[in-house]
Design an enzyme around this catalytic site. Structure first.
Site, PDB file in Angstrom:
ATOM      1  N   CYS A 187       0.837  -1.208   0.000  1.00  0.00           N
ATOM      2  CA  CYS A 187       0.000   0.000   0.000  1.00  0.00           C
ATOM      3  C   CYS A 187       0.870   1.256   0.000  1.00  0.00           C
ATOM      4  O   CYS A 187       1.986   1.265   0.499  1.00  0.00           O
ATOM      5  CB  CYS A 187      -0.867   0.038   1.253  1.00  0.00           C
ATOM      6  SG  CYS A 187      -1.965  -1.363   1.379  1.00  0.00           S
ATOM      7  N   ARG A 206       5.058   0.557  -6.112  1.00  0.00           N
ATOM      8  CA  ARG A 206       5.001  -0.294  -4.916  1.00  0.00           C
ATOM      9  C   ARG A 206       4.102  -1.503  -5.132  1.00  0.00           C
ATOM     10  O   ARG A 206       4.104  -2.427  -4.329  1.00  0.00           O
ATOM     11  CB  ARG A 206       4.498   0.519  -3.722  1.00  0.00           C
ATOM     12  CG  ARG A 206       5.427   1.642  -3.323  1.00  0.00           C
ATOM     13  CD  ARG A 206       4.751   2.590  -2.371  1.00  0.00           C
ATOM     14  NE  ARG A 206       4.521   2.015  -1.065  1.00  0.00           N
ATOM     15  CZ  ARG A 206       5.375   2.052  -0.048  1.00  0.00           C
ATOM     16  NH1 ARG A 206       6.535   2.639  -0.221  1.00  0.00           N
ATOM     17  NH2 ARG A 206       5.084   1.529   1.109  1.00  0.00           N
ATOM     18  N   TRP A 255      -2.783  -2.606  -1.738  1.00  0.00           N
ATOM     19  CA  TRP A 255      -2.309  -3.930  -2.133  1.00  0.00           C
ATOM     20  C   TRP A 255      -2.955  -4.879  -1.127  1.00  0.00           C
ATOM     21  O   TRP A 255      -2.631  -4.851   0.054  1.00  0.00           O
ATOM     22  CB  TRP A 255      -0.791  -3.974  -2.020  1.00  0.00           C
ATOM     23  CG  TRP A 255      -0.141  -5.174  -2.606  1.00  0.00           C
ATOM     24  CD1 TRP A 255      -0.105  -5.541  -3.927  1.00  0.00           C
ATOM     25  CD2 TRP A 255       0.606  -6.173  -1.905  1.00  0.00           C
ATOM     26  NE1 TRP A 255       0.614  -6.694  -4.077  1.00  0.00           N
ATOM     27  CE2 TRP A 255       1.067  -7.113  -2.861  1.00  0.00           C
ATOM     28  CE3 TRP A 255       0.930  -6.378  -0.565  1.00  0.00           C
ATOM     29  CZ2 TRP A 255       1.822  -8.219  -2.522  1.00  0.00           C
ATOM     30  CZ3 TRP A 255       1.690  -7.481  -0.228  1.00  0.00           C
ATOM     31  CH2 TRP A 255       2.128  -8.392  -1.201  1.00  0.00           C
ATOM     32  N   ASN A 265      -1.606   2.028   5.817  1.00  0.00           N
ATOM     33  CA  ASN A 265      -0.665   1.060   5.254  1.00  0.00           C
ATOM     34  C   ASN A 265      -0.213   0.173   6.408  1.00  0.00           C
ATOM     35  O   ASN A 265       0.067   0.669   7.489  1.00  0.00           O
ATOM     36  CB  ASN A 265       0.525   1.830   4.656  1.00  0.00           C
ATOM     37  CG  ASN A 265       1.581   0.918   4.084  1.00  0.00           C
ATOM     38  OD1 ASN A 265       1.355  -0.276   3.916  1.00  0.00           O
ATOM     39  ND2 ASN A 265       2.737   1.480   3.772  1.00  0.00           N
ATOM     40  N   GLY A 266      -0.164  -1.151   6.192  1.00  0.00           N
ATOM     41  CA  GLY A 266       0.265  -2.055   7.258  1.00  0.00           C
ATOM     42  C   GLY A 266      -0.869  -2.973   7.683  1.00  0.00           C
ATOM     43  O   GLY A 266      -1.824  -3.181   6.937  1.00  0.00           O
ATOM     44  N   GLU A 268      20.376 -15.377  -8.392  1.00  0.00           N
ATOM     45  CA  GLU A 268      19.826 -14.066  -8.725  1.00  0.00           C
ATOM     46  C   GLU A 268      19.350 -14.025 -10.185  1.00  0.00           C
ATOM     47  O   GLU A 268      18.308 -13.457 -10.490  1.00  0.00           O
ATOM     48  CB  GLU A 268      20.896 -12.989  -8.453  1.00  0.00           C
ATOM     49  CG  GLU A 268      20.531 -11.574  -8.856  1.00  0.00           C
ATOM     50  CD  GLU A 268      19.278 -11.033  -8.185  1.00  0.00           C
ATOM     51  OE1 GLU A 268      18.769 -11.642  -7.235  1.00  0.00           O
ATOM     52  OE2 GLU A 268      18.790  -9.982  -8.650  1.00  0.00           O
ATOM     53  N   LYS A 292      15.465 -13.206 -11.124  1.00  0.00           N
ATOM     54  CA  LYS A 292      15.089 -12.091 -12.016  1.00  0.00           C
ATOM     55  C   LYS A 292      14.299 -12.624 -13.193  1.00  0.00           C
ATOM     56  O   LYS A 292      13.285 -12.042 -13.583  1.00  0.00           O
ATOM     57  CB  LYS A 292      16.379 -11.406 -12.496  1.00  0.00           C
ATOM     58  CG  LYS A 292      16.294  -9.975 -12.801  1.00  0.00           C
ATOM     59  CD  LYS A 292      16.250  -9.045 -11.629  1.00  0.00           C
ATOM     60  CE  LYS A 292      16.288  -9.638 -10.278  1.00  0.00           C
ATOM     61  NZ  LYS A 292      16.379  -8.810  -9.154  1.00  0.00           N
ATOM     62  N   GLU A 311      10.779 -13.765 -12.129  1.00  0.00           N
ATOM     63  CA  GLU A 311      10.016 -12.645 -11.570  1.00  0.00           C
ATOM     64  C   GLU A 311       9.364 -11.795 -12.667  1.00  0.00           C
ATOM     65  O   GLU A 311       8.209 -11.412 -12.551  1.00  0.00           O
ATOM     66  CB  GLU A 311      10.996 -11.795 -10.750  1.00  0.00           C
ATOM     67  CG  GLU A 311      10.419 -10.583 -10.084  1.00  0.00           C
ATOM     68  CD  GLU A 311      11.502  -9.788  -9.337  1.00  0.00           C
ATOM     69  OE1 GLU A 311      12.704  -9.959  -9.638  1.00  0.00           O
ATOM     70  OE2 GLU A 311      11.142  -8.998  -8.460  1.00  0.00           O
ATOM     71  N   HIS A 368      22.949 -33.914  -8.861  1.00  0.00           N
ATOM     72  CA  HIS A 368      22.309 -34.504  -7.673  1.00  0.00           C
ATOM     73  C   HIS A 368      20.793 -34.373  -7.717  1.00  0.00           C
ATOM     74  O   HIS A 368      20.130 -34.449  -6.683  1.00  0.00           O
ATOM     75  CB  HIS A 368      22.872 -33.864  -6.402  1.00  0.00           C
ATOM     76  CG  HIS A 368      24.333 -34.133  -6.209  1.00  0.00           C
ATOM     77  ND1 HIS A 368      24.836 -35.382  -5.926  1.00  0.00           N
ATOM     78  CD2 HIS A 368      25.411 -33.315  -6.322  1.00  0.00           C
ATOM     79  CE1 HIS A 368      26.156 -35.329  -5.840  1.00  0.00           C
ATOM     80  NE2 HIS A 368      26.539 -34.075  -6.088  1.00  0.00           N
ATOM     81  N   LYS A 394       7.254  -3.816  -4.679  1.00  0.00           N
ATOM     82  CA  LYS A 394       8.631  -3.354  -4.518  1.00  0.00           C
ATOM     83  C   LYS A 394       9.084  -3.457  -3.071  1.00  0.00           C
ATOM     84  O   LYS A 394      10.193  -3.843  -2.781  1.00  0.00           O
ATOM     85  CB  LYS A 394       8.732  -1.894  -4.999  1.00  0.00           C
ATOM     86  CG  LYS A 394      10.130  -1.300  -4.899  1.00  0.00           C
ATOM     87  CD  LYS A 394      11.071  -1.980  -5.874  1.00  0.00           C
ATOM     88  CE  LYS A 394      12.478  -1.412  -5.845  1.00  0.00           C
ATOM     89  NZ  LYS A 394      13.425  -2.333  -6.523  1.00  0.00           N
TER      90      LYS A 394
HETATM   91  O1  M6R Z   1      14.047  -3.773  -0.124  1.00  0.00           O
HETATM   92  P1  M6R Z   1      14.697  -5.101   0.094  1.00  0.00           P
HETATM   93  O2  M6R Z   1      16.043  -5.183  -0.524  1.00  0.00           O
HETATM   94  O3  M6R Z   1      14.732  -5.511   1.530  1.00  0.00           O
HETATM   95  O4  M6R Z   1      13.765  -6.145  -0.668  1.00  0.00           O
HETATM   96  C1  M6R Z   1      13.989  -7.522  -0.558  1.00  0.00           C
HETATM   97  C2  M6R Z   1      13.281  -8.295  -1.655  1.00  0.00           C
HETATM   98  O5  M6R Z   1      11.890  -8.143  -1.539  1.00  0.00           O
HETATM   99  C3  M6R Z   1      13.720  -7.814  -3.047  1.00  0.00           C
HETATM  100  O6  M6R Z   1      15.107  -7.902  -3.188  1.00  0.00           O
HETATM  101  C4  M6R Z   1      13.070  -8.669  -4.160  1.00  0.00           C
HETATM  102  O7  M6R Z   1      13.511  -9.994  -4.086  1.00  0.00           O
HETATM  103  C5  M6R Z   1      13.393  -8.049  -5.505  1.00  0.00           C
HETATM  104  N1  M6R Z   1      12.305  -7.240  -5.929  1.00  0.00           N
HETATM  105  C6  M6R Z   1      13.689  -9.033  -6.573  1.00  0.00           C
HETATM  106  O8  M6R Z   1      14.012  -8.396  -7.781  1.00  0.00           O
END
Ligand code: M6R
Length: 606
Positions: free
Chosen positions: A2, A28, A75, A101-102, A480, A484, A487, A503, A601
């Site tokens: 949010c 966000r 959200w 928010n929260g 990573e 990516k 995602e 394995h 985000k």
């Molecule tokens: O703001 P942060 O670095 O703590 O966020 C952690 C993860 O939510 C963030 O790195 C997420 O995995 C990425 N959006 C991936 O691209």
């Protein structure tokens, strides 16, 4: 996640500026949006499920302008995304409007008590208890500020809340565990979950602390503690301009942010490393800072966790015992923690709930904590004993790109300081590594200029799944790369330690599952053996390797080339190629790259 925006100014203009703020908060992640505006009488609320464009259509014929208002991108956490569940929420009379928010953890109990006393609820949300509690306090004769204070005293959980009422021309707001910042301009004020929300209007910012209650009126603001004591919070000028927070001519924020990496890395490195002497100058961490440290634990999530894995490996190799933990697993892992354990939270946003929880657990166990973050004034930066800022600039795309590179470089510098303080000696090859770090911005630029990632993404676009392998310092890069890829493309992608392929995962390898193998110039022979295992099953192989990596070139069907550099630094370069690969794969599939489905985000709930 949010997002909150509030605007307090003259007699009109609120709707347009709130809408700008809401659009700036889109990154966000959200599934509905709404606003409440005061134009003389009570707050008028308009809210819609779906995109902000739906809200704009509704606003065209529903609400006249005003000078003061609150807005929200939701959200969903309690109840599906519907018009009714969208914020703002109001009380029975419509005199009180709230955005939140929260999570309000005791809302069930509060809601049933309020319902017993005759309040009618129109949504499934936890938020809706707030305006009804304020309504009761106003009915008791409280002024709006007292009513607001009495209400928040009854809430448990984590939240940022902003309120307007028909009783006066002010916004009341508070935060506890969720971010909230105040923007100060000439004759105008803003409150928001994040600075980019109001960056079009001001870059003067007051970071609020947990427990702060702020009352903002057209001619000023007043901040008090939960007990009502006046508190002073400095106004800081952020050096992010609206251009930084816009797409700057790129199709997506993600592509822009990938291309910003040379500049971001220069910022990260600026004044911090001298390859000629091998000296490190980390502003708040002079030599000797970490002398008492016996072990280091990293806590982080997602991409930041992968950076933490690189950081832990670097320290272990330098003789400092170190481990990286997924922040959400830290509580169950229960690793030994004491005052000689340095716990480092790696978090781009500084607001990730799982990471904050792990850091708080470490603090409760007596450990010193350090935040490695991109956001000055974030909760992690303020709650930890120390903070190291990665200086990558704002990152809007949900996919973390430039911040990973800047995190890894920051952790390499911090790691070097730690190793020197703890062991009394420099790491092996420290000067060469610093030299390679200082060359990184130029090397990344070379990749951006000459990459063939778009062609490779097109070549394998019809594959069944995508596997990423690496060993040692680039095992985290394989993880990573896969994160990516999945995602933003929504394709099945997995990252493995190269040696683990045989394995289990090898059972999945077919001619329709390309394997992306990362080579650094160290232990390449072993990774090559794993590549051959995949090739024997007919899988096409794409090597991410230096131009002179003959072995990798000989066996790979395609190569994404990285410049020649120190093996410890090669992972950052390989990762840039993998970022571009993911970006182009997702673009070919026409995915909403900056806002992938189901993701946000900043994940501010555990
Ligand atoms: O703001 P942060 O670095 O703590 O966020 C952690 C993860 O939510 C963030 O790195 C997420 O995995 C990425 N959006 C991936 O691209």
């Amino acid at each position: 996640m949010c997002g909150i925006i509030a605007r307090i100014g003259g007699n009109d203009g609120a709707v347009d500026e709130l809408l700008t703020g809401l659009e700036n908060l889109e990154y966000r992640g959200y599934d509905s949006a709404g606003l409440a505006v005061k134009n003389g009488s009570g707050p008028e609320v308009v809210k819609r499920e779906g995109e902000i464009s739906h809200l704009k259509e509704a606003l065209a014929d529903e609400v006249p302008d005003g000078g003061l208002g609150i807005g929200h991108t939701r959200w969903s956490t309690h109840g599906p995304p519907t018009d009714a569940n969208a914020h703002p929420h109001t009380d029975c009379t419509g005199d009180v409007a709230i955005v939140h928010n929260g999570i309000i953890e005791n809302y069930d109990e509060l809601k049933s008590e309020l319902a017993d006393r005759g309040h009618e609820f129109t949504s499934d949300t936890d938020t809706e208890v707030v305006p009804h509690l304020v309504e009761e306090a106003l009915d008791d004769g409280d002024d709006p500020e007292t009513a607001f204070r009495r209400t928040i005293e009854k809430l448990s959980g984590s939240y940022a809340v902003a309120m307007i009422t028909s009783h006066d021309h002010a916004v009341y707001a508070t935060r506890r565990g969720s971010p909230l910042v105040l923007g100060v301009s000439d004759g105008e004020y803003f409150l928001a979950s994040d600075v980019p929300a109001f960056l079009d209007f001001t870059d003067d910012v007051v970071y609020l602390d947990d427990g702060d209650v702020v009352v903002v009126e057209p001619d000023g603001h007043r901040i008090t503690s939960a007990d009502g004591e006046r508190v002073d919070r400095a106004i800081r000028t952020v050096d992010w301009d609206p251009e930084d927070a816009g797409k700057g001519g790129y199709d997506h924020y993600m592509l822009k942010e990938i291309h910003e990496q040379p500049a971001a890395l220069r910022q990260t490195l600026r004044g911090r490393a001298d390859p000629a002497t091998g000296e490190i100058h980390l502003e708040d961490f002079p030599p000797g800072t970490f002398e008492g440290v016996k072990r280091v634990q990293f806590v982080a999530c997602g991409t930041s966790y992968h950076a933490g894995l690189v950081g832990a490996q670097f320290l272990s190799e330098g003789g400092v015992p170190a481990q990286a933990f997924l922040a959400s697993e830290y509580a169950t892992a229960q690793p030994p923690v004491d005052e000689e354990t340095l716990v480092i939270g790696v978090t781009q946003s500084g607001e990730t709930a799982d990471t904050l929880a792990a850091l708080r657990q470490a603090t409760a166990s007596g450990a010193p904590t350090l935040a490695v973050t991109n956001v000055v004034g974030s909760t992690a930066a303020r709650e930890c004993d120390d903070a190291l800022f990665i200086r990558a600039g704002p990152e809007i795309g949900v996919a973390a790109t430039k911040t990973f590179s800047s995190q890894v470089v920051s952790l390499a510098l911090l790691g070097e300081r730690l190793v020197r303080d703890v062991t009394g000696t420099r790491t092996d090859g420290a000067r060469e590594r610093l030299e390679a770090l200082s060359e990184l911005p130029g090397h990344v630029q070379q990749i951006l200029d000459y990459t063939s990632a778009r062609r490779v993404a097109a070549e394998y676009r019809d594959s069944d799944a995508y596997f990423f392998i690496g060993r040692g310092s680039v095992f985290p890069v394989a993880l990573e790369g896969a994160l990516k890829f999945k995602e933003i493309s929504y394709e099945h992608a997995e990252g493995f330690a190269a040696g683990e392929l045989k394995h289990g995962p090898l059972a999945l390898v077919t001619p329709d599952t390309p394997v992306f193998a990362v080579f650094t110039g160290r232990n390449d022979e072993k990774t090559l053996g794993n590549v051959k295992e995949a090739e024997a099953r007919g899988a096409p192989v794409v090597a991410i390797a230096r131009g002179d990596a003959d072995g990798a070139r000989q066996y790979a069907d395609d190569v994404l080339t990285i410049p020649d550099t120190h093996p410890d630094v090669a992972g950052v370069l390989a990762n840039v190629q993998l970022q571009l690969l993911s970006y182009y794969a997702a673009d070919l599939l026409d995915r909403p790259i900056d806002k992938p489905r189901n993701l946000a985000k900043s994940v501010t709930v555990e």
